[in-house]
Design a protein around this motif. Sequence first.
Motif, PDB file in Angstrom:
ATOM      1  N   TRP A 116      30.030  66.578  39.461  1.00  0.00           N
ATOM      2  CA  TRP A 116      31.179  67.452  39.278  1.00  0.00           C
ATOM      3  C   TRP A 116      30.739  68.914  39.226  1.00  0.00           C
ATOM      4  CZ3 TRP A 116      36.248  66.319  39.573  1.00  0.00           C
ATOM      5  CH2 TRP A 116      36.613  64.965  39.494  1.00  0.00           C
ATOM      6  N   ASN A 186      36.772  66.594  48.352  1.00  0.00           N
ATOM      7  CA  ASN A 186      38.024  67.014  47.737  1.00  0.00           C
ATOM      8  C   ASN A 186      38.987  67.434  48.830  1.00  0.00           C
ATOM      9  OD1 ASN A 186      36.021  67.502  45.375  1.00  0.00           O
ATOM     10  ND2 ASN A 186      38.040  67.732  44.434  1.00  0.00           N
ATOM     11  N   PRO A 216      38.791  63.567  44.075  1.00  0.00           N
ATOM     12  CA  PRO A 216      37.812  63.520  45.159  1.00  0.00           C
ATOM     13  C   PRO A 216      37.505  62.060  45.490  1.00  0.00           C
ATOM     14  CG  PRO A 216      36.750  64.124  43.084  1.00  0.00           C
ATOM     15  CD  PRO A 216      38.226  64.110  42.822  1.00  0.00           C
ATOM     16  N   ARG A 258      32.006  66.700  43.568  1.00  0.00           N
ATOM     17  CA  ARG A 258      33.351  66.481  43.054  1.00  0.00           C
ATOM     18  C   ARG A 258      33.788  67.776  42.385  1.00  0.00           C
ATOM     19  NH1 ARG A 258      30.844  61.485  42.919  1.00  0.00           N
ATOM     20  NH2 ARG A 258      32.226  59.694  43.366  1.00  0.00           N
TER      21      ARG A 258
END
Length: 291
Positions: A116, A186, A216, A258
């Motif tokens: 992330w 994404n 995502p 992500r």
Amino acid sequence: MTHLLILGAGFSGKAIGQAFTAAGFSVSGTTRSAEKAEGLRALGIAPILYEGGPVPEALVADMARATHVVQSIAPGKDGDPLFRAGMPPISALMPNLAWAGYLSTVGVYGDHKGDWVDEETMLNPVSARSIERVEAENHWLGFGKTASLSVAVLRLAGIYGPGRNALRNMAEGTARRLVKKDQVFNRIRVEDIGRAALFLAQKSLGGVWNITDDEPGPPQDVVAEAARLMGLPVPPDVPFETAELSPMARSFYGENKRVSNAKLRAAGFEFGFPDYRQSLAELHTSGLWRG
């Protein structure tokens, strides 16, 4: 009257223009072709022909009355058009400016091996186009600081919407389930880009914002969902390693991350299309997938 100027009124720019028009703004937008100018006019966006380089008189006049601006023109190797050598300062061109938005890309984060990232993550751009975007972002953020103006950088995920989506690809027989292990992307519905830009402008919010939906996921899952909605066979898997791809397409798969939209949600923004399943279903039911 509040007036929005869109520099580069393409797919995202038109959606932004429609959102601002609905909110009571007068809107103008630049385009390179007379043919596309008619399409803008039909949407209530006053077209201005501009191919880059010296600013024509019509654009100078429009800049002078702009209270809001969205810059959507890709920088290229020569950098952002408004910061190139010989260009007058933005504050001189647009003396009435109250807010500016710059459309960038989540590509500036580079590869994070599926982890992330958020707006505080260190940038690691890989492609030349993403490196150019970082430079342009810095120019716009620097201008905002110098001019004491709210400048928002909108980092956009993969854009899709009416006329540009997996449903249409399925119908036209061009959809492919390209599979690379653990790869995720994404994405963002174009109307939510318009709504997010309006949200930031109306709240005079500056800084960096990720404009992406909640989920995502693997690109092949989107194709499978489109096939299900269309009642068509799911295309066969195509291994990434052996797929025939353009250098640009292949470069997208070199970045895996992500991207979080938590900052935008915490500010109070509500997505019209928070994930691709809801969005594809709406496109299918409404018929908007055709464009």
